[in-house]
Structures are given as structure tokens and as C-alpha cells.
Design an enzyme around this catalytic site. Sequence first.
Site, PDB file in Angstrom:
ATOM      1  N   LYS A 230       0.822  -1.210   0.000  1.00  0.00           N
ATOM      2  CA  LYS A 230       0.000   0.000   0.000  1.00  0.00           C
ATOM      3  C   LYS A 230       0.860   1.266   0.000  1.00  0.00           C
ATOM      4  O   LYS A 230       0.690   2.161  -0.833  1.00  0.00           O
ATOM      5  CB  LYS A 230      -0.936  -0.033   1.215  1.00  0.00           C
ATOM      6  CG  LYS A 230      -1.700   1.233   1.463  1.00  0.00           C
ATOM      7  CD  LYS A 230      -2.680   1.545   0.354  1.00  0.00           C
ATOM      8  CE  LYS A 230      -3.109   2.991   0.414  1.00  0.00           C
ATOM      9  NZ  LYS A 230      -4.192   3.335  -0.439  1.00  0.00           N
ATOM     10  N   GLY A 283      -1.979  16.397  -4.491  1.00  0.00           N
ATOM     11  CA  GLY A 283      -2.473  16.760  -3.160  1.00  0.00           C
ATOM     12  C   GLY A 283      -3.363  15.646  -2.660  1.00  0.00           C
ATOM     13  O   GLY A 283      -3.227  14.490  -3.071  1.00  0.00           O
ATOM     14  N   CYS A 286      -4.091  11.421   0.788  1.00  0.00           N
ATOM     15  CA  CYS A 286      -3.229  10.230   0.798  1.00  0.00           C
ATOM     16  C   CYS A 286      -1.785  10.488   0.389  1.00  0.00           C
ATOM     17  O   CYS A 286      -0.871  10.215   1.162  1.00  0.00           O
ATOM     18  CB  CYS A 286      -3.828   9.154  -0.107  1.00  0.00           C
ATOM     19  SG  CYS A 286      -5.323   8.462   0.574  1.00  0.00           S
TER      20      CYS A 286
HETATM   21  C1  UDX Z   1      -4.772   8.095  -4.181  1.00  0.00           C
HETATM   22  C2  UDX Z   1      -4.459   6.734  -4.832  1.00  0.00           C
HETATM   23  O1  UDX Z   1      -4.607   6.842  -6.254  1.00  0.00           O
HETATM   24  C3  UDX Z   1      -5.360   5.650  -4.265  1.00  0.00           C
HETATM   25  O2  UDX Z   1      -4.981   4.392  -4.798  1.00  0.00           O
HETATM   26  C4  UDX Z   1      -5.203   5.627  -2.747  1.00  0.00           C
HETATM   27  O3  UDX Z   1      -6.046   4.656  -2.190  1.00  0.00           O
HETATM   28  C5  UDX Z   1      -5.516   6.989  -2.163  1.00  0.00           C
HETATM   29  O4  UDX Z   1      -4.670   7.978  -2.775  1.00  0.00           O
HETATM   30  P1  UDX Z   1      -6.620   9.983  -4.436  1.00  0.00           P
HETATM   31  O5  UDX Z   1      -5.896  10.710  -3.362  1.00  0.00           O
HETATM   32  O6  UDX Z   1      -8.102   9.913  -4.390  1.00  0.00           O
HETATM   33  O7  UDX Z   1      -6.098   8.472  -4.553  1.00  0.00           O
HETATM   34  O8  UDX Z   1      -6.263  10.728  -5.812  1.00  0.00           O
HETATM   35  P2  UDX Z   1      -5.513  10.407  -7.171  1.00  0.00           P
HETATM   36  O9  UDX Z   1      -6.499  10.326  -8.263  1.00  0.00           O
HETATM   37  O10 UDX Z   1      -4.561   9.297  -7.038  1.00  0.00           O
HETATM   38  O11 UDX Z   1      -4.698  11.778  -7.344  1.00  0.00           O
HETATM   39  C6  UDX Z   1      -3.817  12.251  -6.330  1.00  0.00           C
HETATM   40  C7  UDX Z   1      -3.255  13.589  -6.711  1.00  0.00           C
HETATM   41  O12 UDX Z   1      -2.358  13.477  -7.811  1.00  0.00           O
HETATM   42  C8  UDX Z   1      -4.312  14.614  -7.148  1.00  0.00           C
HETATM   43  O13 UDX Z   1      -3.962  15.887  -6.637  1.00  0.00           O
HETATM   44  C9  UDX Z   1      -4.225  14.581  -8.654  1.00  0.00           C
HETATM   45  O14 UDX Z   1      -4.667  15.767  -9.252  1.00  0.00           O
HETATM   46  C10 UDX Z   1      -2.730  14.367  -8.846  1.00  0.00           C
HETATM   47  N1  UDX Z   1      -2.380  13.755 -10.133  1.00  0.00           N
HETATM   48  C11 UDX Z   1      -2.808  12.505 -10.437  1.00  0.00           C
HETATM   49  C12 UDX Z   1      -1.556  14.454 -11.013  1.00  0.00           C
HETATM   50  O15 UDX Z   1      -1.132  15.588 -10.746  1.00  0.00           O
HETATM   51  N2  UDX Z   1      -1.194  13.838 -12.186  1.00  0.00           N
HETATM   52  C13 UDX Z   1      -1.604  12.584 -12.515  1.00  0.00           C
HETATM   53  O16 UDX Z   1      -1.233  12.110 -13.602  1.00  0.00           O
HETATM   54  C14 UDX Z   1      -2.442  11.900 -11.615  1.00  0.00           C
END
Ligand code: UDX
Length: 482
Positions: A230, A283, A286
Site C-alpha cells: 500500500k 495533493g 493520501c
Molecule cells: C490516491 C491513490 O490513487 C489511491 O490508490 C489511494 O487509495 C488513495 O490515494 P486519491 O488521493 O483519491 O487516490 O487521488 P488520485 O487520483 O490518485 O490523485 C492524487 C493527486 O495526484 C491529485 O492531486 C491529482 O490531481 C494528482 N495527479 C494525479 C496528477 O497531478 N497527475 C496525474 O497524472 C495523476
Amino acid sequence: MVEKNESVTIAVVGSGYVGLVAAACFAEIGHRVVCVDNDESKVRMLHDGGVPIHEEHLPELLSRHRGKTLEFTSDLRAATQSAQAIFIAVGTPQSQTGSADLSYVDAVASEIARSMDSYKVIVEKSTVPVYTNEWIRRVIERNGVPKDLFDVTSNPEFLREGTAVVDFLHADRIVIGAATETAADLLKKIYLPLTSGSYYNVVGSVPGPRTNVDPPPILHTSTKAAEIIKHASNALLATKISFINVVANICEAAGADVEEVARGIGMDTRIGPKFLRAGVGYGGSCFPKDVAAFRHVAEQVGVDFGLLHEVEKINEEQKQRFFQKIRSALWTFRAKKIGVLGLAFKGGTDDVRESPALDIVKKLLSEGCVICAHDPAAAGRCKEVIPEGPTMRYVDDPYAAAQDADALLILNDWQEFAELDLAKLHYTLRYPIVIDGRNLYDPTTMTNAGFTYLSVGRPGLTQPLDPVSAFFLPRRRDGAKA
Ligand code: UDX
């Protein structure tokens, strides 16, 4: 060997993003679920039909199962006593040192122990450092529970906010960290409707990428491996984002388009196309917390994981860089009116925790800007952090945010922000300047539509704008209002 679908009685402790989604999804795949939270008002709200978070499909699952196979309570003892499996899904916030604060997990483990009177499988669902499993086991034993009356397992979630229900029901994989066959079998039984594919044949099942012929695989590991899977998954995804953000900065300096570069990199099946979107940085609840926690775990076991420190540093710098880009377009900030699209840490959610958008808005306010912001779901939560006032207004649609603004910022990736009526937007803005932190538009289209368009890692007007020419940019026929 688990062969046929059978209903299991499950207690889920914690009704946050993970707990609530897990509880609703367990009910959806045929189990009897009690979701426990010590926040009485939240329990009442859930019991009375409320939905505390913005999450696609969650309202339909809650209304389908609430009061039938899904109950809400604050009585942990009763929920624990009747359950075969108890999922711990309480918060593991970041402590001062960067490590995960496990005091909620500790408290819940003790409480579960005090009401345990038959064999239970305790399942860690919260994101926790390696060895937490071991600690939970010790805490339960210290409370006088005999070893053979329970097993502690790890079943990490990989849910993204906004798509959490689909991520749960159509998982890439289901990881089960269990030391005994009895515990592993119970978890396998719980997930059987998914792993056998039978759920996907049910009329009204939530649609997604999985089908009855391509169900999610199950991976049985040690508890420690599951815990590390994880943390390492989130750390690697965050690393991918920081990596592409630095590549974007190189592209910007060299005059290349990071979107083309990312496509080229992502077509390598060893790398894959996902999580290569450059932007204002990651951001959410997580990534920032889990990268810090994993770095801390490495430190504790004597391993130098300096790479993660760099990942965090790049993420911070990416926000500052974007801020400089805004400055380069506007010259001065005092009393400038800025339209902001996007407050949540990404589109599709109302969560503003560790949102890069909020950091940027706060900085603009501190420099004297007047902000008019729109987010389809997050304004309510944002107001708790930045209250409405003379310099901060929240509005209900993107054009209202753009009205008479000196520039429009796009700070997260809601689909509707990518589908704006450009002619209307051009007319609405005081100066047609769009600074896009999520690369939602094609630079040529925007330039042809008369905008000064700045984005991340793409050629175009990425050099500091000449403030004089910015002043003479096309204006509306009624003349820009001072
Ligand atoms: C994440 C993990 O993906 C998930 O598996 C875990 O259980 C919890 O944390 P989450 O925080 O909901 O999920 O968001 P995610 O869609 O992963 O995006 C995280 C951050 O990265 C966001 O701020 C998003 O905008 C950014 N991001 C994501 C980018 O800047 N570029 C990308 O290509 C993907």
C-alpha cells in the site's frame, strides 16, 4: 477453498471516505454490514439518509442497502460482537515527525479486544506502516484475548476519491495479507462475488471495467508485504507525478510539449500512460501523508530513501513555479481580480485536504488579490478553511467566477472545466488570460480563440508576458471595467 457466495457479517469501524465506501460496497456484494463511528451526529445523518461526502455511486448504494443489510451505529461493542470480520478504517493522520499517527487504530484495537467473545478476523483497511499488524495483535493480546480467538490481517484499499466505488467493485487487484488459512479464507469469501465475477452479472450492478470473464485477481501475501504494498504503491504513483512535472519544466524551457512527451513515454508498456499528467502537483488526503509516512518507515528500519524527499520537494516547487507563472502574466497582484476554477485537490471530489489549489488561492490572497472561485462540489468545505469575505467570493458557475476578472486560473480537472464555451468566456473576462494548471485545453485552440493561454510544460506564451501588451489585449466591446 471458498466456492460459493455466502453472506458474511461485517463491522466496519470508521465512516470516513474509506470506511463508508467499503461498508456500502460490502453490502452491495451481499454481506450484512454494520458501519461504526463514534461521531453520533454523523451516525444519525447516515442513518437518516444523508450522504456526507461527494462520491459517485455512493448515494445509490446507500439508499439501496441502508436499513436492510447496511446499518449505522456508534455502538462498537455490539457491532464487534456480532461480526465475523472487523475492518478498521479509521484515520491515520500525519504526525509532527511525518510518521503516521496510529493512536486511533490503537484505541479501536483495545476497544475491539474488550468486547471479543468469539473468533474474529480483524482487518486493517487504513493505510498503515509495516508492523502495525503486529502491534494490533499485541494490543489485543494485552487486553487478555487468547491468541486462537482472533487473527489480524491486512487488506489495503486502492480507492481514488471520486471513483472510489468503481475502484472497489472493479479493483485492479485485491491484496490479502493473512498469516493463517482461516483468516485468508474468510477474506476470500467476502470478496468472492467480485473475484468469481458473479457480481458483474447482477442486474443493476455498478458498471466498470471488470466483467464476469475478467474479474479482479486476488493476491495472498504476508501481512507485512500487504502493508508495504500500500505505502509503496502510493509512493510510486507520487514519484511518477513529480517525475513528469520535472519533465514538464524541461519541456517548457526547451519549447517541447509535455503532453506529447508523456504520450511517448506512456506507450512503453513497462511504464504505462497513467499518472503522467503534469500539473500543479499532487495533493489530497493520501499522497502527501503516505509519501512522508513511507519515508519515515524507511528511516526507522535504517534505509535511506532520499528519493522520496526529492519527490516531496519537487511537488512543493511545482506549486511555487505555477505561482510565478501567474505573476509573470499579471505583473502585480494588489487588487487584481482573479477567477479561480477548482478548489478540491482534483476534480470529482469535494475534498480540499492538501489541495494545491487552496495553497495557490491562499498565496494570492496574501498578495492582495481579490478571488472569485467556483468548484462544483468543494466550495462548502473550502469555506471552512477560507471563509467568504470581501476578497474571497464563492460562485455557482464558471462564468460567474470569470466575470470581469483580470485572469482565470484552472486549478483542478473537473470535466466541465474542459468544456467551457470559449466565446462566452472571452467576453466575460476583463482580460482574456487563462492560466491552466491542469492542461485542459489545446494551446493552439486557445490562442486562436483570442486567449493568452499559459499551461504547464507546453510551448506558447510561457515566457513572462510583457505587461504593457497584456494591457492592450483584446477587450470586450463594452470596454473593460476598471
Ligand atoms: C490516491 C491513490 O490513487 C489511491 O490508490 C489511494 O487509495 C488513495 O490515494 P486519491 O488521493 O483519491 O487516490 O487521488 P488520485 O487520483 O490518485 O490523485 C492524487 C493527486 O495526484 C491529485 O492531486 C491529482 O490531481 C494528482 N495527479 C494525479 C496528477 O497531478 N497527475 C496525474 O497524472 C495523476
